[in-house]
Design a protein around this motif. Sequence first.
Motif, short mmCIF file in Angstrom:
data_model
loop_
_atom_site.label_atom_id
_atom_site.label_comp_id
_atom_site.label_asym_id
_atom_site.label_seq_id
_atom_site.Cartn_x
_atom_site.Cartn_y
_atom_site.Cartn_z
N THR A 193 1.25 -1.59 8.86
CA THR A 193 0.68 -1.23 7.79
C THR A 193 2.30 -1.27 6.56
OG1 THR A 193 0.19 0.97 7.85
CG2 THR A 193 0.39 0.85 5.76
N GLY A 194 1.60 -3.06 5.49
CA GLY A 194 3.11 -3.77 5.22
C GLY A 194 2.29 -3.48 3.70
N GLY A 195 3.21 -4.19 3.36
CA GLY A 195 3.02 -4.45 1.84
C GLY A 195 2.33 -5.35 1.19
N ALA A 196 1.24 -5.13 0.39
CA ALA A 196 0.10 -6.01 -0.34
C ALA A 196 0.26 -6.36 -1.46
CB ALA A 196 -1.72 -5.67 0.22
N ASP A 197 0.71 -5.51 -2.50
CA ASP A 197 0.84 -5.08 -4.13
C ASP A 197 2.04 -4.72 -4.78
OD1 ASP A 197 0.17 -6.69 -6.50
OD2 ASP A 197 -1.85 -6.08 -6.31
N VAL A 198 2.27 -5.38 -5.92
CA VAL A 198 3.67 -4.50 -6.33
C VAL A 198 3.15 -4.90 -7.78
CG1 VAL A 198 5.53 -5.79 -5.50
CG2 VAL A 198 5.96 -3.55 -6.09
N VAL A 199 3.37 -4.07 -8.67
CA VAL A 199 3.71 -4.16 -10.11
C VAL A 199 4.36 -4.04 -11.14
CG1 VAL A 199 1.33 -5.48 -10.08
CG2 VAL A 199 1.66 -2.80 -10.69
N LEU A 200 5.14 -3.98 -11.94
CA LEU A 200 6.66 -3.27 -12.93
C LEU A 200 5.39 -2.72 -13.98
CD1 LEU A 200 9.26 -4.64 -12.18
CD2 LEU A 200 8.54 -3.22 -10.98
N SER A 201 5.38 -1.91 -14.43
CA SER A 201 4.74 -1.55 -15.60
C SER A 201 5.77 -1.38 -16.99
CB SER A 201 5.20 0.55 -15.62
OG SER A 201 4.33 0.40 -17.12
N PRO A 202 5.25 -2.68 -17.54
CA PRO A 202 5.24 -3.32 -18.66
C PRO A 202 6.68 -2.37 -20.09
CG PRO A 202 3.29 -3.53 -18.75
CD PRO A 202 3.74 -2.57 -17.86
N ASP A 203 6.63 -1.01 -20.04
CA ASP A 203 7.37 -1.02 -20.76
C ASP A 203 8.59 0.22 -20.36
OD1 ASP A 203 5.77 0.78 -20.21
OD2 ASP A 203 5.22 2.39 -22.12
N ASP A 204 8.64 0.64 -18.90
CA ASP A 204 9.51 0.95 -18.05
C ASP A 204 9.46 0.01 -16.64
OD1 ASP A 204 11.13 3.11 -17.06
OD2 ASP A 204 9.66 4.41 -16.97
N PRO A 205 10.57 -0.34 -16.64
CA PRO A 205 10.72 -1.09 -14.94
C PRO A 205 10.61 -0.13 -13.96
CG PRO A 205 12.51 -1.64 -16.43
CD PRO A 205 11.01 -1.12 -17.48
N ASN A 206 11.02 1.13 -14.43
CA ASN A 206 11.31 1.74 -13.19
C ASN A 206 10.03 2.86 -12.51
OD1 ASN A 206 13.67 2.15 -13.21
ND2 ASN A 206 14.57 3.03 -14.48
N THR A 207 9.19 1.97 -13.64
CA THR A 207 7.65 2.94 -13.35
C THR A 207 6.38 1.37 -12.57
OG1 THR A 207 7.48 3.87 -15.47
CG2 THR A 207 4.77 3.60 -13.77
N VAL A 208 6.80 2.05 -10.81
CA VAL A 208 6.28 1.18 -10.87
C VAL A 208 5.63 1.11 -9.06
CG1 VAL A 208 6.75 -0.78 -7.77
CG2 VAL A 208 8.74 0.28 -9.37
N TYR A 209 3.71 0.53 -9.08
CA TYR A 209 2.96 1.19 -8.28
C TYR A 209 2.83 -0.62 -7.39
CZ TYR A 209 1.87 3.28 -12.51
OH TYR A 209 1.41 3.65 -13.96
N ALA A 210 2.07 -0.15 -6.52
CA ALA A 210 2.45 -0.51 -5.15
C ALA A 210 1.69 -0.25 -3.79
CB ALA A 210 3.82 -0.34 -4.45
N VAL A 211 0.82 -1.31 -3.50
CA VAL A 211 -0.17 -1.25 -2.34
C VAL A 211 0.11 -1.44 -0.70
CG1 VAL A 211 -2.49 -2.33 -1.76
CG2 VAL A 211 -1.91 -1.44 -4.39
N LEU A 212 0.18 -0.24 -0.28
CA LEU A 212 0.04 -0.68 1.45
C LEU A 212 -1.45 -1.18 2.20
CD1 LEU A 212 2.78 1.90 2.34
CD2 LEU A 212 2.87 0.07 1.93
N TRP A 213 -0.82 -1.61 2.92
CA TRP A 213 -2.39 -1.97 3.79
C TRP A 213 -1.78 -1.89 5.00
CZ3 TRP A 213 -4.74 -7.55 3.32
CH2 TRP A 213 -6.49 -7.72 4.20
N GLU A 214 -2.62 -1.80 5.87
CA GLU A 214 -2.88 -1.08 6.97
C GLU A 214 -3.97 -2.50 8.08
OE1 GLU A 214 -2.97 1.27 11.28
OE2 GLU A 214 -3.08 2.13 9.53
N ALA A 215 -3.55 -3.81 8.10
CA ALA A 215 -4.37 -5.01 9.23
C ALA A 215 -3.77 -5.77 9.60
CB ALA A 215 -5.00 -5.64 7.39
N ARG A 216 -4.68 -5.78 10.35
CA ARG A 216 -4.88 -6.35 12.22
C ARG A 216 -5.92 -7.63 11.88
NH1 ARG A 216 -2.12 -5.00 16.07
NH2 ARG A 216 -0.45 -3.81 14.10
N GLN A 217 -5.20 -9.06 11.81
CA GLN A 217 -6.58 -9.57 12.84
C GLN A 217 -6.37 -9.72 14.31
OE1 GLN A 217 -7.94 -12.77 10.95
NE2 GLN A 217 -7.44 -11.30 9.56
#
Length: 298
Positions: A193-217
Amino acid sequence: MRAYHPLAAALLFGLSSLADAQPALPTNAMHALTWRHIGPFRAGRTKSAVGVPQQPNVFYMAVTNGGVWKTTDYGRTWNPIMDDQPTGSIGAVEVAPSDPNIVYVGSGEGLQRPDLSVGNGMYRSADAGRTWTRLGLRDGQQIPRIAVDPVNPDRLFVAVLGHPYGPNSERGIYRSVNGGRSFERVLYKDENTGGADVVLSPDDPNTVYAVLWEARQGPWENAAWSGKNSGLFKSTDGGATWTPLAGGLPTTADGLGRFGIGIAPSNPRVLYVTATAGDKSGIYRSDDAGATWRRTTT
């Protein structure tokens, strides 16, 4: 599994938030505008693009197996700026908001498709792309997203998707507080399972949203699959702890694939997510910083 292009999702999020922030225009205000191709004139996918707010004439774009390109004249001409580096597969390019001379690049496109290409880690430029320093995360192979702190150019988060055809441990969400000289893994599930996305809140850089994705080719074309560990997560303490977000989002029971996330700059409580999840695929919106979600389009 139908893939959503992260750049297209980012553009959609940006347009949506811009529409929320601006006063209404007359219905005929843009009728005279037309689209035109501004280059560079090459085949293949464009994986990431970013502008420089302090320099509205400057843009960077990252292409698969084509390296990083830069324009300083609003897109009239483009120049390749990473051809001297040992990879041309690029998944993410980001400029530090507080210092336009600092540019981070993540190699490996991270699209999980039959004709993908992999990379060899992170890169950093301190002179707006003239020279580059190769950093770590070299076994991650696919780095689809970088998020840089808006006031501290040395603090960044990196989504590392990992090997497309097999397990590896260098996956998940990583944080650096020293400009990429070292990275600490702050969100991890397992070797699949890897990281697919990550963003920081524009008003608080300690608020972080992230996406994990278990995927395989798979070993043959269109043999891709997604697993049960995919999901959306939130941290309010700079990545030290994480909480999974649900509240109306598709789940693994719906055939969940990949999420992509964006935040409205005008209102950081408004979030948008693209989701691949069978008949529940579409764009979802939250008005309460991720607590609850509703689907806005399929």
